[in-house]
Design a protein around this motif. Structure first.
Motif, mmCIF file in Angstrom:
data_model
loop_
_atom_site.group_PDB
_atom_site.id
_atom_site.type_symbol
_atom_site.label_atom_id
_atom_site.label_comp_id
_atom_site.label_asym_id
_atom_site.label_seq_id
_atom_site.Cartn_x
_atom_site.Cartn_y
_atom_site.Cartn_z
ATOM 1 N N LEU A 370 0.839 -1.203 0.000
ATOM 2 C CA LEU A 370 0.000 0.000 0.000
ATOM 3 C C LEU A 370 0.868 1.244 0.000
ATOM 4 C CD1 LEU A 370 -2.902 1.260 0.345
ATOM 5 C CD2 LEU A 370 -2.423 1.274 2.807
ATOM 6 N N VAL A 371 0.512 2.197 -0.872
ATOM 7 C CA VAL A 371 1.228 3.470 -0.948
ATOM 8 C C VAL A 371 0.234 4.602 -0.688
ATOM 9 C CG1 VAL A 371 2.683 4.984 -2.344
ATOM 10 C CG2 VAL A 371 2.786 2.492 -2.673
ATOM 11 N N CYS A 372 0.485 5.384 0.351
ATOM 12 C CA CYS A 372 -0.339 6.553 0.668
ATOM 13 C C CYS A 372 0.370 7.800 0.136
ATOM 14 C CB CYS A 372 -0.555 6.670 2.179
ATOM 15 S SG CYS A 372 -1.563 5.345 2.874
ATOM 16 N N SER A 391 -13.956 9.717 -12.106
ATOM 17 C CA SER A 391 -14.754 10.012 -13.307
ATOM 18 C C SER A 391 -14.156 9.371 -14.555
ATOM 19 C CB SER A 391 -14.863 11.525 -13.508
ATOM 20 O OG SER A 391 -15.552 12.115 -12.423
ATOM 21 N N ALA A 392 -12.820 9.272 -14.602
ATOM 22 C CA ALA A 392 -12.154 8.683 -15.768
ATOM 23 C C ALA A 392 -12.379 7.173 -15.859
ATOM 24 C CB ALA A 392 -10.665 8.989 -15.728
ATOM 25 N N LYS A 393 -12.610 6.541 -14.719
ATOM 26 C CA LYS A 393 -12.946 5.108 -14.647
ATOM 27 C C LYS A 393 -11.869 4.185 -15.236
ATOM 28 C CE LYS A 393 -17.988 5.526 -14.477
ATOM 29 N NZ LYS A 393 -18.073 6.976 -14.314
ATOM 30 N N LYS A 394 -10.620 4.596 -15.168
ATOM 31 C CA LYS A 394 -9.525 3.736 -15.629
ATOM 32 C C LYS A 394 -8.864 2.989 -14.476
ATOM 33 C CE LYS A 394 -8.229 6.136 -19.880
ATOM 34 N NZ LYS A 394 -7.114 6.789 -20.627
ATOM 35 N N ILE A 395 -8.768 3.624 -13.315
ATOM 36 C CA ILE A 395 -8.249 2.983 -12.111
ATOM 37 C C ILE A 395 -9.163 3.356 -10.946
ATOM 38 C CG2 ILE A 395 -5.858 2.991 -12.902
ATOM 39 C CD1 ILE A 395 -5.355 5.365 -11.020
ATOM 40 N N HIS A 396 -9.030 2.612 -9.861
ATOM 41 C CA HIS A 396 -9.884 2.870 -8.697
ATOM 42 C C HIS A 396 -9.007 3.068 -7.465
ATOM 43 C CE1 HIS A 396 -13.249 2.804 -5.998
ATOM 44 N NE2 HIS A 396 -12.817 1.716 -5.374
ATOM 45 N N LEU A 397 -9.133 4.226 -6.836
ATOM 46 C CA LEU A 397 -8.406 4.516 -5.602
ATOM 47 C C LEU A 397 -9.400 4.811 -4.487
ATOM 48 C CD1 LEU A 397 -5.533 6.913 -6.792
ATOM 49 C CD2 LEU A 397 -5.524 4.425 -6.678
ATOM 50 N N PHE A 406 -6.195 14.702 3.708
ATOM 51 C CA PHE A 406 -6.927 13.829 2.796
ATOM 52 C C PHE A 406 -5.895 13.152 1.894
ATOM 53 C CE2 PHE A 406 -9.192 12.855 -1.126
ATOM 54 C CZ PHE A 406 -10.397 12.331 -0.658
ATOM 55 N N VAL A 407 -5.863 11.827 1.929
ATOM 56 C CA VAL A 407 -4.772 11.067 1.312
ATOM 57 C C VAL A 407 -5.334 10.052 0.316
ATOM 58 C CG1 VAL A 407 -2.936 9.394 1.799
ATOM 59 C CG2 VAL A 407 -3.282 11.353 3.320
ATOM 60 N N LEU A 408 -4.622 9.868 -0.793
ATOM 61 C CA LEU A 408 -4.974 8.852 -1.777
ATOM 62 C C LEU A 408 -4.190 7.577 -1.477
ATOM 63 C CD1 LEU A 408 -4.918 10.991 -5.061
ATOM 64 C CD2 LEU A 408 -6.719 10.768 -3.353
ATOM 65 N N ARG A 409 -4.812 6.443 -1.720
ATOM 66 C CA ARG A 409 -4.197 5.137 -1.394
ATOM 67 C C ARG A 409 -4.093 4.300 -2.663
ATOM 68 N NH1 ARG A 409 -7.551 2.379 0.771
ATOM 69 N NH2 ARG A 409 -6.430 0.976 2.182
ATOM 70 N N PHE A 410 -2.897 3.889 -3.010
ATOM 71 C CA PHE A 410 -2.648 3.043 -4.172
ATOM 72 C C PHE A 410 -2.316 1.651 -3.657
ATOM 73 C CE2 PHE A 410 -0.251 1.216 -7.694
ATOM 74 C CZ PHE A 410 -0.957 1.652 -8.817
ATOM 75 N N ALA A 411 -3.219 0.701 -3.871
ATOM 76 C CA ALA A 411 -3.041 -0.652 -3.339
ATOM 77 C C ALA A 411 -2.781 -1.644 -4.464
ATOM 78 C CB ALA A 411 -4.285 -1.072 -2.556
ATOM 79 N N ILE A 412 -1.721 -2.436 -4.317
ATOM 80 C CA ILE A 412 -1.425 -3.513 -5.264
ATOM 81 C C ILE A 412 -2.242 -4.724 -4.825
ATOM 82 C CG2 ILE A 412 0.359 -4.956 -6.290
ATOM 83 C CD1 ILE A 412 0.829 -2.034 -6.884
ATOM 84 N N CYS A 413 -3.192 -5.145 -5.654
ATOM 85 C CA CYS A 413 -4.136 -6.182 -5.224
ATOM 86 C C CYS A 413 -4.210 -7.391 -6.147
ATOM 87 C CB CYS A 413 -5.547 -5.596 -5.119
ATOM 88 S SG CYS A 413 -5.725 -4.179 -4.040
ATOM 89 N N SER A 414 -4.231 -7.153 -7.443
ATOM 90 C CA SER A 414 -4.555 -8.211 -8.388
ATOM 91 C C SER A 414 -3.450 -9.262 -8.502
ATOM 92 C CB SER A 414 -4.821 -7.604 -9.770
ATOM 93 O OG SER A 414 -4.954 -8.616 -10.748
ATOM 94 N N HIS A 428 -1.349 7.999 -15.790
ATOM 95 C CA HIS A 428 -2.738 8.472 -15.788
ATOM 96 C C HIS A 428 -2.961 9.477 -14.654
ATOM 97 C CE1 HIS A 428 -7.054 8.410 -16.250
ATOM 98 N NE2 HIS A 428 -7.238 7.868 -15.060
ATOM 99 N N ILE A 429 -2.459 9.159 -13.460
ATOM 100 C CA ILE A 429 -2.605 10.066 -12.316
ATOM 101 C C ILE A 429 -1.877 11.379 -12.578
ATOM 102 C CG2 ILE A 429 -1.996 10.384 -9.873
ATOM 103 C CD1 ILE A 429 -2.354 7.296 -9.576
ATOM 104 N N ARG A 430 -0.672 11.293 -13.118
ATOM 105 C CA ARG A 430 0.119 12.512 -13.412
ATOM 106 C C ARG A 430 -0.580 13.406 -14.426
ATOM 107 N NH1 ARG A 430 4.824 12.358 -15.860
ATOM 108 N NH2 ARG A 430 5.631 14.207 -14.819
ATOM 109 N N GLU A 431 -1.140 12.810 -15.453
ATOM 110 C CA GLU A 431 -1.834 13.596 -16.466
ATOM 111 C C GLU A 431 -3.048 14.313 -15.883
ATOM 112 O OE1 GLU A 431 -2.816 11.018 -19.671
ATOM 113 O OE2 GLU A 431 -0.727 10.559 -20.169
#
Length: 442
Positions: A370-372, A391-397, A406-414, A428-431
């Motif tokens: 997990l990356v916060c 809204s872009a519906k390409k990834i889910h955070l 307020f923090v975003l969480r990037f979880a490696i799951c699959s 995608h996030i950078r753009e």
């Protein structure tokens, strides 16, 4: 198992089930096996290397099917929980073995495990207090009982206290979002002075918000000294402890009364499968055991069998240990370790990408998968970024709050995630961040 093999094996399994149904009248209704029959038939530990699918299916007919009417269900679960406990290097006290006082049980979720532990602890302390002071009523004790957890603990802990009818107090976490001895001790002393009865502590290993770890080596001795039941919730992180390089995160488990994590979260076992161990199984059976005649069986008085209905909330249960057996054998311990290590490695890859962009910051130490992170700036800015990502519906955070941020969480799951997926997600996030910052300036 790749997709083509999965398709092939799936068809074979349908044939196996169809053949079973066609020939069911030729099978015994009641088993002629004795309690403990299964343990000598399989190895004492999980295989290091994968077994073949053919060998596993062959063992189903030889080992599982003779245990009709459910003995196999119970016995395989006992052995699989010992297998998994040994993979984690749990203290011997948590293993059932052939004559141990502890053992493992598969619950439906970590929420269930926490509730079961709390109810068992509540029963245990109530009986102890009434033995010392017979004039105490259960109601008088209940209104003074207090449970404790970190302020970073999952909401299911609060829910368990609500269902259990006891107070729950949140212990302020330190700068690393961990519960420490000093804060717990201060609260305990204050509550005891006020006439309250501390009885239960939940330590979290791998919090939901940022994967922080409560300090077991500090908290454990306090619980043992104060006769407080210590329950460890490692729902997500527990799977990683099968890797020697992460096992130190479980140091202090020897102080616990119960320990739980979810193989269905990160150990490739399908939902639901939540593994729970206790040092003394009588603590659970003492809280939940009821024996109407229609639920008794012939060997119950012998003490040779485990009856899991006394270890959980529901009476009925499914054959969940069978999928553990399949996964442990198909992957082997080394295959499962490789899966965990790959995810951790990918999380650190994502962390390094974030650190290369000065517009972003990492908000908590990256320990597992997990990356916060967040854009440097206001909560409103990060909320707007998350809205654009959604809204872009390409990834889910999924976000969280760490203190006032307020923090975003990037979880490696699959199971199938690769570095290319992580890199695409970051681009995608950078753009989206660039578009947002540009719009903020206009």
């Amino acid at each position: 198992m790749n997709v083509s093999e999965f398709r092939k094996r799936g068809k074979e399994m349908v044939d196996y089930m169809a053949n079973y149904l066609e020939g069911i009248e030729g099978r015994q209704v009641y088993p002629d096996v004795e309690p403990g029959y299964l343990r000598p038939l399989i190895p004492p530990t999980a295989p290091q290397e994968p077994d073949t699918y053919e060998d596993i299916i062959s063992d189903i007919e030889k080992i599982i099917m003779p245990g009709a009417a459910s003995p196999a269900c119970t016995e395989l679960e006992t052995v699989m929980m010992d297998w998994l406990g040994k993979m984690l290097e749990l203290p011997e006290a948590f293993l059932a073995g052939k004559s141990g006082e502890g053992g493992g049980v598969i619950q439906g979720s970590a929420s269930e495990a926490t509730l079961v532990a709390l109810l068992a602890a509540r029963t245990k302390v109530t009986r102890q207090l009434q033995a010392d002071s017979p004039e105490l009523t259960q109601a008088a004790i209940m209104e003074k009982l207090v449970a404790y957890s970190s302020d970073q603990a999952h909401s299911s802990v609060e829910r368990a206290a609500l269902i259990g009818g006891v107070k729950l107090k949140a212990i302020p976490s330190d700068g690393n979002f961990a519960m420490r001895a000093s804060a717990l001790q201060e609260t305990l002393e204050r509550d005891k002075a006020a006439g309250l009865i501390p009885f239960f502590v939940v330590a979290t290993l791998g919090t939901t918000t940022c994967c922080s770890f409560d300090n077991l080596l500090e908290v454990g001795p306090i619980c043992n000294k104060g006769n407080l039941w210590l329950h460890i919730d490692a729902a997500y992180a527990g799977s990683a402890f099968i890797c020697p390089e992460f096992r130190h995160l479980l140091n202090g488990v020897e102080f616990a009364d119960s320990f739980n994590f979810n193989p269905h979260k990160w150990l490739l076992v399908n939902f639901d499968c939540s593994a729970m161990w206790v040092k003394k199984r009588t603590d659970l059976t003492g809280a939940f055991k009821l024996d109407p005649l229609y639920l008794k069986h012939s060997h119950e008085s012998s003490g040779l069998i485990t009856d899991y209905r006394h270890w959980q909330l529901p009476l009925g249960r499914r054959f969940r240990s069978l999928k553990m057996w399949f996964v442990f054998r198909i992957y082997g311990v080394k295959g499962l370790q490789a899966h965990i290590r790959k995810h951790v490695r990918l999380a650190h890859e994502f962390e390094s990408l974030v650190l290369q962009d000065p517009r972003f910051e990492i908000c908590a130490e990256v320990i597992l998968g997990l990356v916060c992170f967040r854009l440097k700036g206001s909560n409103k800015l990060n909320e707007a970024l998350l809205q654009r990502i959604g809204s872009a519906k390409k990834i889910h955070l999924v976000p969280c709050h760490l203190r006032d941020k307020f923090v975003l969480r990037f979880a490696i799951c699959s199971r199938t995630v690769e570095l290319a997926h992580v890199q695409l997600a970051w681009e995608h996030i950078r753009e989206l961040a660039s578009d947002l910052l540009r719009a903020e300036k206009e």
